[in-house]
Design a protein around this motif. Structure first.
Motif, PDB file in Angstrom:
ATOM      1  N   GLN A 141     -21.757 100.901  17.555  1.00 36.55           N
ATOM      2  CA  GLN A 141     -21.256 101.018  18.917  1.00 36.55           C
ATOM      3  C   GLN A 141     -22.065 100.048  19.781  1.00 36.55           C
ATOM      4  N   PRO A 142     -21.447  99.319  20.707  1.00 32.75           N
ATOM      5  CA  PRO A 142     -22.207  98.377  21.525  1.00 32.75           C
ATOM      6  C   PRO A 142     -23.438  99.006  22.173  1.00 32.75           C
ATOM      7  N   ALA A 143     -23.316 100.244  22.614  1.00 35.93           N
ATOM      8  CA  ALA A 143     -24.431 100.893  23.304  1.00 35.93           C
ATOM      9  C   ALA A 143     -25.535 101.337  22.354  1.00 35.93           C
ATOM     10  N   GLN A 144     -25.285 101.268  21.051  1.00 36.74           N
ATOM     11  CA  GLN A 144     -26.289 101.685  20.078  1.00 36.74           C
ATOM     12  C   GLN A 144     -27.209 100.559  19.645  1.00 36.74           C
ATOM     13  N   LEU A 145     -26.884  99.339  20.004  1.00 32.30           N
ATOM     14  CA  LEU A 145     -27.655  98.192  19.522  1.00 32.30           C
ATOM     15  C   LEU A 145     -29.063  98.193  20.107  1.00 32.30           C
ATOM     16  N   LEU A 166     -14.284  88.254  12.648  1.00 33.16           N
ATOM     17  CA  LEU A 166     -13.368  88.920  13.579  1.00 33.16           C
ATOM     18  C   LEU A 166     -12.544  90.003  12.891  1.00 33.16           C
ATOM     19  N   ALA A 167     -12.276  89.827  11.588  1.00 35.23           N
ATOM     20  CA  ALA A 167     -11.450  90.812  10.874  1.00 35.23           C
ATOM     21  C   ALA A 167     -12.110  92.194  10.853  1.00 35.23           C
ATOM     22  N   PHE A 168     -13.432  92.238  10.913  1.00 37.74           N
ATOM     23  CA  PHE A 168     -14.135  93.528  10.920  1.00 37.74           C
ATOM     24  C   PHE A 168     -13.850  94.332  12.190  1.00 37.74           C
ATOM     25  N   PHE A 169     -13.372  93.668  13.257  1.00 39.45           N
ATOM     26  CA  PHE A 169     -13.216  94.334  14.555  1.00 39.45           C
ATOM     27  C   PHE A 169     -11.791  94.810  14.814  1.00 39.45           C
ATOM     28  N   GLU A 170     -10.917  94.662  13.814  1.00 36.90           N
ATOM     29  CA  GLU A 170      -9.532  95.081  14.015  1.00 36.90           C
ATOM     30  C   GLU A 170      -9.483  96.576  14.378  1.00 36.90           C
ATOM     31  N   LYS A 171      -8.717  96.887  15.401  1.00 39.40           N
ATOM     32  CA  LYS A 171      -8.504  98.268  15.876  1.00 39.40           C
ATOM     33  C   LYS A 171      -9.802  98.945  16.287  1.00 39.40           C
ATOM     34  N   LYS A 172     -10.776  98.158  16.748  1.00 37.29           N
ATOM     35  CA  LYS A 172     -12.034  98.720  17.253  1.00 37.29           C
ATOM     36  C   LYS A 172     -12.013  98.574  18.780  1.00 37.29           C
ATOM     37  N   ASP A 173     -11.521  99.619  19.450  1.00 37.95           N
ATOM     38  CA  ASP A 173     -11.350  99.518  20.897  1.00 37.95           C
ATOM     39  C   ASP A 173     -12.654  99.261  21.632  1.00 37.95           C
ATOM     40  N   GLU A 174     -13.758  99.779  21.078  1.00 39.65           N
ATOM     41  CA  GLU A 174     -15.041  99.608  21.765  1.00 39.65           C
ATOM     42  C   GLU A 174     -15.506  98.142  21.767  1.00 39.65           C
ATOM     43  N   TRP A 175     -14.886  97.333  20.897  1.00 39.63           N
ATOM     44  CA  TRP A 175     -15.242  95.916  20.839  1.00 39.63           C
ATOM     45  C   TRP A 175     -14.143  95.030  21.436  1.00 39.63           C
ATOM     46  N   LEU A 176     -13.233  95.632  22.206  1.00 42.93           N
ATOM     47  CA  LEU A 176     -12.107  94.886  22.746  1.00 42.93           C
ATOM     48  C   LEU A 176     -12.562  93.738  23.638  1.00 42.93           C
ATOM     49  N   GLN A 177     -13.664  93.896  24.357  1.00 41.08           N
ATOM     50  CA  GLN A 177     -14.138  92.837  25.246  1.00 41.08           C
ATOM     51  C   GLN A 177     -14.563  91.597  24.453  1.00 41.08           C
ATOM     52  N   VAL A 178     -15.047  91.830  23.232  1.00 38.59           N
ATOM     53  CA  VAL A 178     -15.435  90.710  22.380  1.00 38.59           C
ATOM     54  C   VAL A 178     -14.202  90.065  21.750  1.00 38.59           C
ATOM     55  N   THR A 179     -13.336  90.870  21.160  1.00 40.41           N
ATOM     56  CA  THR A 179     -12.176  90.312  20.457  1.00 40.41           C
ATOM     57  C   THR A 179     -11.206  89.636  21.420  1.00 40.41           C
ATOM     58  N   HIS A 213     -19.111  78.512  25.205  1.00 39.71           N
ATOM     59  CA  HIS A 213     -19.142  79.285  26.452  1.00 39.71           C
ATOM     60  C   HIS A 213     -18.768  80.744  26.201  1.00 39.71           C
ATOM     61  N   GLU A 214     -17.740  80.978  25.374  1.00 37.50           N
ATOM     62  CA  GLU A 214     -17.308  82.354  25.095  1.00 37.50           C
ATOM     63  C   GLU A 214     -18.372  83.113  24.292  1.00 37.50           C
ATOM     64  N   LEU A 215     -19.030  82.419  23.389  1.00 39.86           N
ATOM     65  CA  LEU A 215     -20.097  83.068  22.627  1.00 39.86           C
ATOM     66  C   LEU A 215     -21.253  83.455  23.542  1.00 39.86           C
ATOM     67  N   SER A 216     -21.496  82.664  24.552  1.00 41.76           N
ATOM     68  CA  SER A 216     -22.526  83.004  25.537  1.00 41.76           C
ATOM     69  C   SER A 216     -22.147  84.287  26.282  1.00 41.76           C
ATOM     70  N   ARG A 217     -20.872  84.444  26.612  1.00 39.28           N
ATOM     71  CA  ARG A 217     -20.414  85.659  27.285  1.00 39.28           C
ATOM     72  C   ARG A 217     -20.542  86.875  26.375  1.00 39.28           C
ATOM     73  N   VAL A 218     -20.286  86.690  25.077  1.00 46.77           N
ATOM     74  CA  VAL A 218     -20.468  87.785  24.122  1.00 46.77           C
ATOM     75  C   VAL A 218     -21.930  88.213  24.090  1.00 46.77           C
ATOM     76  N   SER A 219     -22.814  87.238  24.110  1.00 45.82           N
ATOM     77  CA  SER A 219     -24.250  87.541  24.109  1.00 45.82           C
ATOM     78  C   SER A 219     -24.633  88.373  25.330  1.00 45.82           C
ATOM     79  N   LEU A 220     -24.095  88.025  26.488  1.00 45.11           N
ATOM     80  CA  LEU A 220     -24.393  88.799  27.698  1.00 45.11           C
ATOM     81  C   LEU A 220     -23.844  90.221  27.584  1.00 45.11           C
ATOM     82  N   PHE A 221     -22.651  90.361  27.006  1.00 45.66           N
ATOM     83  CA  PHE A 221     -22.055  91.683  26.842  1.00 45.66           C
ATOM     84  C   PHE A 221     -22.911  92.568  25.939  1.00 45.66           C
ATOM     85  N   LEU A 222     -23.469  92.005  24.884  1.00 45.61           N
ATOM     86  CA  LEU A 222     -24.230  92.792  23.918  1.00 45.61           C
ATOM     87  C   LEU A 222     -25.502  93.385  24.510  1.00 45.61           C
TER      88      LEU A 222
END
Length: 646
Positions: free
Chosen positions: A462-466, A517-530, A575-584
């Motif tokens: 879960q993103p909040a568990q990292l 990306l295939a690992f994140f299929e149907k993972k709503d908690e990771w929707l901001q990343v996908t 640029h998008e990978l940088s945004r993912v880093s901020l989200f994490l």
């Protein structure tokens, strides 16, 4: 690791013939499968533990060659490589050795033409802060168009780079019967060393001989520290006195008595007939018996200045050690992570502890050296995938003493160790780490096994568990992901251009990015990343399919798509990978600092240069190669139209 032979393929080159084999390397003529042009490959030997100079020679030439751009210097070609070798242009001609030597001399006019060309080349090198230090006839190519090319910069020094040859190798470097007296004493930074060798070359051109015996024995070579050279007119009295004066000034025993600058030497070569005739220039006898018994004041170098052995570095320094340990992969992963976090430079150190010089032991060391060379090449390739170019150092001594001294000399911020090669415990040897910690000049980390892998384990969280450590591991993975995807696309274009009949699977799940990306299929908690990454990844592969169709017949359209859409899309991905880093890290109270690669707004592909490595260098190569294909096609079209007009 097997040494390549004629007929083998290395990357995009096929070895056509072996041109030369020396103790340091084998020289091959090779065909570039992309351009269909001939190039020369210089492949170093792998007996690096018996002869560390092999590795240092290659490493030194590879770095200095990136600073060179002159018609009188062999052109070096820089490409992404799967092993260590140097790529150079192939020129038609012969080396100067084939023209001069025992009983072979040049007439004065030809010798002066060659020396004037050489003086201009050496003057260029000195302006770049480079001293060649090995200007022997074998390293000067006389081209068929009457020009010259200087080759072999493996022993050169450069004021812009650390001189690892001086720091780690004790013996004088260079061809003993050409190098200056002070070079015999270890001097490597004085441009007057090259002036001395140029004087020796002119001496040999006009006499077919040298003033000193051709021997590697130190006792004989060191005679030039005490004795002045025999005048060249002793061997050839047809040499004009003014020319002898020039030679004797260039090869003066004391550097202070030589020409101060190569351009001063060139001036006298251009105006030698206006020079006065001196007693020294007219002399045609060897030194008197008195001078042979009581030579002049011997050459002595002044005490070395501290900066000769202690270097100030612009970037933070990280040392990785115990390369031959079973845990070296973990050590490499750790030094890569720290280098990306700190924007640091990496030095990988192998300590040579064995001093036994028996034939049997030397053979065993040679086998170990080949294995070590293979591991070092894997380490270099791993780090260059992220455009990090490590320095490799092979240092003789005791492990703890060597590492402690290197940490001090480099001002290292961190020493990363692999697991100790020696067992620990009540009856085991005390580990390197425990010895170092007693008096360590910098922090020490022993690399552990990697527990969390973002490539396969992130989607299960879960993103909040990292944790902060896991977020940092994700940052490093995102950097890897960007470089890997750049490599994936440039590599498939090269494969299609070189093998048009080969099928290339461009499906979205056939690359690391797609599998991630295939690992994140149907993972709503990771929707901001996908939602940020899936569209750009799909666009990459649609673009790849379009480029694949153009590879066979339209290099101009391919180049346009590559430069106008693919490279900007790579910047968008960064640029998008940088945004993912901020989200994490949004949920962390004390998030780790972001990796500078992800925060820097400048995209690497927008300003690549010769100092880049790995996928970034390959992207630069592809851009240049596509330009060449376009130009070649335009020439063919223009030629056809000219033929039709006739």
């Amino acid at each position: 690791m097997t040494f390549p032979e004629v007929g083998d393929n290395i990357d995009i080159f096929v070895l056509s013939s072996r041109l030369h084999k020396s103790p340091l390397a084998s020289i091959f003529l090779a065909e570039d499968l992309f351009s269909r042009q001939h190039v020369v490959l210089k492949i170093p030997d792998s007996n690096i533990l018996n002869h560390p100079l092999l590795l240092y020679h290659y490493q030194n030439e590879d770095r200095i060659s990136r600073l060179l751009d002159h018609p009188g210097v062999i052109r070096f070609i820089h490409r992404q490589k799967s092993r260590q070798y140097i790529i150079m242009e192939h020129v038609e001609g012969e080396d100067l050795r084939s023209r001069i030597g025992k009983n072979r001399i040049l007439d004065l006019r030809e010798a002066l033409i060659l020396m004037k060309q050489l003086a201009r080349v050496v003057s260029y090198l000195h302006r770049q802060g480079i001293v060649h230090l090995d200007l022997k006839p074998e390293n000067i190519i006389c081209c068929n168009n009457s020009s010259i090319k200087v080759i072999d910069f493996g022993l050169a020094s450069c004021r812009h780079l650390p001189d690892l040859l001086e720091l780690d190798l004790q013996n004088p470097l260079g061809t003993p019967w050409y190098i200056s007296p002070e070079q015999l004493l270890g001097e490597r930074s004085d441009p007057r060393c090259d002036i001395y060798t140029m004087g020796m070359l002119l001496y040999e051109m006009l006499t077919g001989r040298l003033p000193w015996p051709r021997t590697s024995k130190k006792r004989v070579a060191r005679r030039r520290l005490h004795y002045d050279p025999t005048p060249p007119r002793y061997h050839n009295d047809k040499i004009p006195p003014q020319i002898q004066s020039i030679i004797l000034c260039a090869i003066a025993r004391h550097a202070a008595d030589r020409y101060k600058d190569v351009m001063d030497l060139l001036h006298d070569l251009n105006h030698w007939q206006q020079l006065p005739v001196t007693e020294a220039g007219s002399r045609n006898k060897s030194s008197s018996l008195w001078r042979r018994i009581f030579p002049g004041k011997p050459i002595r170098l002044q005490r070395r200045q501290p900066q000769k052995t202690t270097i100030t570095y612009d970037k933070p320094q990280i040392i990785g050690a115990l390369i031959d340990s079973p845990g070296s992969d973990n050590m490499l992963a750790e030094v890569k992570k720290e280098a990306l976090i700190r924007s640091a430079e990496i030095t990988l150190v192998h300590v040579i502890e064995e001093e036994d010089d028996s034939h049997f032991r030397r053979y065993g060391i040679a086998v170990e050296g080949e294995k070590l060379m293979g591991r070092l090449e894997q380490a270099v390739q791993l780090l260059r995938r992220c455009s990090i170019d490590p320095s490799i150092r092979l240092v003789r001594g005791e492990v703890v003493d060597v590492l402690r001294k290197l940490c001090t000399d480099l001002g290292a911020e961190l020493l990363v160790l692999a697991e100790s090669r020696k067992k620990q415990g009540m009856l085991g040897t005390v580990s390197v780490r425990r010895h170092l910690e007693n008096n360590s000049p910098c922090p020490i980390v022993v690399a552990d096994n990697v527990v969390f892998s973002p490539a396969t384990g992130l989607a299960a969280q879960q993103p909040a568990q990292l944790t902060a450590g896991q977020v940092l591991a994700c940052d490093i993975f995102l950097v890897d992901l960007w470089y890997e995807h750049l490599h994936y696309h440039t590599d498939f274009i090269y494969r299609r251009l070189l093998n048009p009949q080969q099928d290339v699977d461009l499906s979205e799940n056939n690359c690391l990015f797609g599998r991630f990306l295939a690992f994140f299929e149907k993972k709503d908690e990771w929707l901001q990343v996908t939602s940020a990454l899936v569209p750009i990844h799909s666009r990459f592969h649609r673009l790849a399919s379009r480029m694949s169709e153009l590879c066979d017949h339209d290099p101009e359209g391919l180049q346009d798509l590559y430069t106008r859409e693919f490279l900007p899309l790579s910047c968008r991905l960064k640029h998008e990978l940088s945004r993912v880093s901020l989200f994490l890290r949004t949920h962390l109270d004390s998030p780790p600092p972001q990796v500078p690669f992800l925060t820097d707004n400048t995209c690497p592909v927008s300003k690549p240069d010769l100092a880049c490595y790995g996928p970034l260098l390959k992207a630069l190569n592809l851009d240049q190669d596509l330009c060449s294909l376009v130009q070649e096609k335009r020439k063919r079209v223009s030629g056809c139209r000219s033929g039709e007009g006739k």
